[in-house]
Design an enzyme around this catalytic site. Structure first.
Site, PDB file in Angstrom:
ATOM      1  N   GLY A 153     -24.889 -31.307   2.700  1.00  0.00           N
ATOM      2  CA  GLY A 153     -25.849 -30.303   3.092  1.00  0.00           C
ATOM      3  C   GLY A 153     -26.440 -29.787   2.086  1.00  0.00           C
ATOM      4  O   GLY A 153     -26.844 -28.553   2.096  1.00  0.00           O
ATOM      5  N   THR A 154     -26.955 -30.026   0.755  1.00  0.00           N
ATOM      6  CA  THR A 154     -27.831 -29.864  -0.092  1.00  0.00           C
ATOM      7  C   THR A 154     -28.810 -30.792  -0.571  1.00  0.00           C
ATOM      8  O   THR A 154     -28.823 -31.987  -0.422  1.00  0.00           O
ATOM      9  CB  THR A 154     -26.761 -29.333  -1.451  1.00  0.00           C
ATOM     10  OG1 THR A 154     -27.722 -28.648  -2.262  1.00  0.00           O
ATOM     11  CG2 THR A 154     -26.188 -30.510  -1.994  1.00  0.00           C
ATOM     12  N   CYS A 186     -25.191   3.844  -7.477  1.00  0.00           N
ATOM     13  CA  CYS A 186     -23.700   3.451  -7.739  1.00  0.00           C
ATOM     14  C   CYS A 186     -22.869   4.728  -7.985  1.00  0.00           C
ATOM     15  O   CYS A 186     -23.100   5.494  -8.733  1.00  0.00           O
ATOM     16  CB  CYS A 186     -23.437   2.603  -9.213  1.00  0.00           C
ATOM     17  SG  CYS A 186     -21.800   2.530  -9.708  1.00  0.00           S
ATOM     18  N   CYS A 202     -20.911  -1.899 -13.833  1.00  0.00           N
ATOM     19  CA  CYS A 202     -20.170  -0.943 -14.531  1.00  0.00           C
ATOM     20  C   CYS A 202     -18.864  -1.096 -13.859  1.00  0.00           C
ATOM     21  O   CYS A 202     -17.792  -0.462 -14.403  1.00  0.00           O
ATOM     22  CB  CYS A 202     -20.481   0.477 -14.062  1.00  0.00           C
ATOM     23  SG  CYS A 202     -20.402   0.807 -12.438  1.00  0.00           S
ATOM     24  N   CYS A 227     -21.734   5.291 -11.832  1.00  0.00           N
ATOM     25  CA  CYS A 227     -22.704   5.299 -12.966  1.00  0.00           C
ATOM     26  C   CYS A 227     -23.990   5.837 -12.635  1.00  0.00           C
ATOM     27  O   CYS A 227     -24.975   5.840 -13.351  1.00  0.00           O
ATOM     28  CB  CYS A 227     -22.721   3.978 -13.790  1.00  0.00           C
ATOM     29  SG  CYS A 227     -23.638   2.873 -13.176  1.00  0.00           S
ATOM     30  N   GLN A 237     -22.616 -23.495  -2.664  1.00  0.00           N
ATOM     31  CA  GLN A 237     -23.823 -22.545  -3.131  1.00  0.00           C
ATOM     32  C   GLN A 237     -24.148 -21.824  -1.842  1.00  0.00           C
ATOM     33  O   GLN A 237     -25.037 -20.839  -2.095  1.00  0.00           O
ATOM     34  CB  GLN A 237     -24.974 -23.713  -3.086  1.00  0.00           C
ATOM     35  CG  GLN A 237     -24.770 -24.661  -4.216  1.00  0.00           C
ATOM     36  CD  GLN A 237     -26.010 -25.728  -4.022  1.00  0.00           C
ATOM     37  OE1 GLN A 237     -27.190 -25.751  -4.535  1.00  0.00           O
ATOM     38  NE2 GLN A 237     -25.836 -26.602  -3.163  1.00  0.00           N
ATOM     39  N   HIS A 286     -23.102 -19.133  -5.969  1.00  0.00           N
ATOM     40  CA  HIS A 286     -24.167 -18.234  -5.853  1.00  0.00           C
ATOM     41  C   HIS A 286     -23.754 -16.987  -5.181  1.00  0.00           C
ATOM     42  O   HIS A 286     -24.448 -16.032  -4.806  1.00  0.00           O
ATOM     43  CB  HIS A 286     -25.171 -18.865  -4.834  1.00  0.00           C
ATOM     44  CG  HIS A 286     -25.689 -19.888  -5.653  1.00  0.00           C
ATOM     45  ND1 HIS A 286     -26.493 -20.992  -4.772  1.00  0.00           N
ATOM     46  CD2 HIS A 286     -25.898 -20.459  -6.752  1.00  0.00           C
ATOM     47  CE1 HIS A 286     -27.036 -21.808  -5.678  1.00  0.00           C
ATOM     48  NE2 HIS A 286     -26.715 -21.745  -6.844  1.00  0.00           N
ATOM     49  N   ASN A 308     -25.962 -36.442   4.261  1.00  0.00           N
ATOM     50  CA  ASN A 308     -27.101 -35.598   4.714  1.00  0.00           C
ATOM     51  C   ASN A 308     -28.025 -36.456   5.472  1.00  0.00           C
ATOM     52  O   ASN A 308     -28.183 -37.684   5.247  1.00  0.00           O
ATOM     53  CB  ASN A 308     -27.858 -35.248   3.004  1.00  0.00           C
ATOM     54  CG  ASN A 308     -28.805 -34.214   3.240  1.00  0.00           C
ATOM     55  OD1 ASN A 308     -29.588 -34.385   4.342  1.00  0.00           O
ATOM     56  ND2 ASN A 308     -29.204 -33.428   2.507  1.00  0.00           N
TER      57      ASN A 308
HETATM   58  N1  APR Z   1     -25.365 -31.634   7.842  1.00  0.00           N
HETATM   59  C1  APR Z   1     -25.620 -32.059   6.593  1.00  0.00           C
HETATM   60  N2  APR Z   1     -26.911 -31.766   5.717  1.00  0.00           N
HETATM   61  C2  APR Z   1     -27.894 -31.220   6.699  1.00  0.00           C
HETATM   62  C3  APR Z   1     -27.584 -30.716   7.872  1.00  0.00           C
HETATM   63  C4  APR Z   1     -26.335 -31.086   8.565  1.00  0.00           C
HETATM   64  N3  APR Z   1     -26.017 -30.854   9.779  1.00  0.00           N
HETATM   65  N4  APR Z   1     -28.790 -30.368   8.356  1.00  0.00           N
HETATM   66  C5  APR Z   1     -29.554 -30.484   7.072  1.00  0.00           C
HETATM   67  N5  APR Z   1     -29.106 -30.754   6.028  1.00  0.00           N
HETATM   68  C6  APR Z   1     -29.519 -31.075   4.845  1.00  0.00           C
HETATM   69  C7  APR Z   1     -31.176 -30.977   4.712  1.00  0.00           C
HETATM   70  O1  APR Z   1     -31.437 -32.431   4.891  1.00  0.00           O
HETATM   71  C8  APR Z   1     -31.334 -30.606   3.393  1.00  0.00           C
HETATM   72  O2  APR Z   1     -31.170 -31.715   2.541  1.00  0.00           O
HETATM   73  O3  APR Z   1     -29.037 -29.742   4.085  1.00  0.00           O
HETATM   74  C9  APR Z   1     -30.170 -29.567   3.075  1.00  0.00           C
HETATM   75  C10 APR Z   1     -30.520 -28.087   2.753  1.00  0.00           C
HETATM   76  O4  APR Z   1     -31.212 -27.971   1.652  1.00  0.00           O
HETATM   77  P1  APR Z   1     -31.707 -26.407   1.146  1.00  0.00           P
HETATM   78  O5  APR Z   1     -32.253 -25.733   2.446  1.00  0.00           O
HETATM   79  O6  APR Z   1     -32.684 -26.836   0.019  1.00  0.00           O
HETATM   80  O7  APR Z   1     -30.455 -25.645   0.820  1.00  0.00           O
HETATM   81  P2  APR Z   1     -29.539 -25.756  -0.686  1.00  0.00           P
HETATM   82  O8  APR Z   1     -29.634 -27.244  -1.159  1.00  0.00           O
HETATM   83  O9  APR Z   1     -28.183 -25.469  -0.078  1.00  0.00           O
HETATM   84  O10 APR Z   1     -30.218 -24.754  -1.420  1.00  0.00           O
HETATM   85  C11 APR Z   1     -29.837 -24.549  -2.560  1.00  0.00           C
HETATM   86  O11 APR Z   1     -31.354 -22.571  -3.007  1.00  0.00           O
HETATM   87  O12 APR Z   1     -32.424 -20.984  -1.822  1.00  0.00           O
HETATM   88  C12 APR Z   1     -31.444 -21.338  -2.735  1.00  0.00           C
HETATM   89  O13 APR Z   1     -29.552 -20.117  -3.358  1.00  0.00           O
HETATM   90  C13 APR Z   1     -29.965 -20.719  -2.365  1.00  0.00           C
HETATM   91  O14 APR Z   1     -28.153 -21.889  -2.382  1.00  0.00           O
HETATM   92  C14 APR Z   1     -29.370 -22.078  -2.005  1.00  0.00           C
HETATM   93  C15 APR Z   1     -29.904 -23.099  -3.007  1.00  0.00           C
END
Ligand code: APR
Length: 253
Positions: free
Chosen positions: A191-192, A151, A135, A154, A105, A123, A217
């Site tokens: 990390g999401t 652009c 275009c 276009c 992402q 993303h 996480n």
């Molecule tokens: N290692 C692993 N995870 C971690 C670390 C680390 N060192 N530090 C923080 N985190 C975790 C947090 O606990 C949290 O759950 O990473 C996560 C980050 O979450 P978000 O900030 O919500 O990011 P993400 O999930 O990538 O967001 C998704 O939202 O804003 C939009 O387009 C943007 O791609 C992004 C999407």
């Protein structure tokens, strides 16, 4: 706790034909790139995403979105992939004979910089701009491009080649991410926070198709209960330890 899970995860990996690493902003936190929703430092806790990162915001005030994303791009250009990215690249080397795909992402390009070959950026990227009217015009986002420009083909608005809030993901890229997720034997989520759709569906599809799902996480997320392993560790620590374990005992197959 980490050590026992590591051995069983390594066993699953040894048997796997296909592996996916699905990553979010937390993976790039150790590079000094703020996440979006983490506590006080989370970007969306300090600025309105509708104003600086949505298609409505861009069409209303292109300069506001351009300036904010340019700041983020400059930070990304100043920083580098961290030990977590490097360990995931090493994991790909250790997985010879298997298929390892990165579905990210993140728009920073750090997986590719670290050496991963198969990277799906669902993303988009902060390193390119394109014509909003699609275009066909696309180019590297040069440091010198400090303001929006029309652009050259276009005359339409040129904008960063990433998915803004309110926009659909690139169909081809998301379809490829869906196929890899449905074919995965082992699916890492690192990390999401699982707040943004449709990307957050991918681990659920993988789980439904029989993959072993491993969440990495420091904090629990909406996926934690459904994951086979929910590891409370940072990305660098976990993938570094996993690679060390595999180097000790071999990646199997
Ligand atoms: N290692 C692993 N995870 C971690 C670390 C680390 N060192 N530090 C923080 N985190 C975790 C947090 O606990 C949290 O759950 O990473 C996560 C980050 O979450 P978000 O900030 O919500 O990011 P993400 O999930 O990538 O967001 C998704 O939202 O804003 C939009 O387009 C943007 O791609 C992004 C999407």
């Amino acid at each position: 706790m980490l050590s026992t899970s590591l051995e069983s995860i390594a066993t699953v990996l040894r048997r796997a034909r296909e592996v996916v690493v699905f990553s979010g902003a937390g993976l790039s936190a150790d590079s000094g790139i703020p996440t979006f929703r983490d506590g006080a430092t989370g970007l969306w806790n300090n600025v309105d995403p509708d104003e600086v990162a949505s298609i409505e915001g861009f069409l209303r005030k292109p300069r506001v979105v351009w300036d904010w994303l340019l700041q983020l791009k400059n930070l990304v250009d100043d920083r580098h992939p961290n030990a977590g990215h490097q360990a995931i690249a090493r994991l790909e080397d250790l997985c010879t004979g298997k298929r390892l795909t990165i579905i990210t992402q993140n728009i920073d390009g750090y997986h590719t910089q670290a050496g991963n070959a198969q990277v799906l950026e669902v993303h988009g990227t902060i390193h390119r701009v394109r014509c909003h009217r699609r275009c066909g015009f696309a180019a590297v986002w040069e440091q010198s491009a400090v303001e929006p420009f029309p652009c050259p083909n276009c005359g339409g608005p040129v904008r960063p080649d990433l998915v803004l809030f309110g926009e659909m993901l690139d169909e081809e890229v998301f379809a490829a991410a869906g196929i890899r997720s449905l074919n995965a034997d082992l699916f890492f989520c690192v990390g999401t926070s699982f707040t943004v759709q449709p990307a957050a569906r991918l681990p659920v599809w993988a789980k439904g198709a029989g993959a072993t799902v491993v969440e990495v996480n420091p904090h629990p997320t909406p996926l934690s209960d459904a994951a086979d392993y929910s590891i409370r560790a940072g990305a660098s620590q976990f993938f570094g330890a996993l690679c060390a374990r595999l180097q000790e005992s071999g990646p199997g197959r």
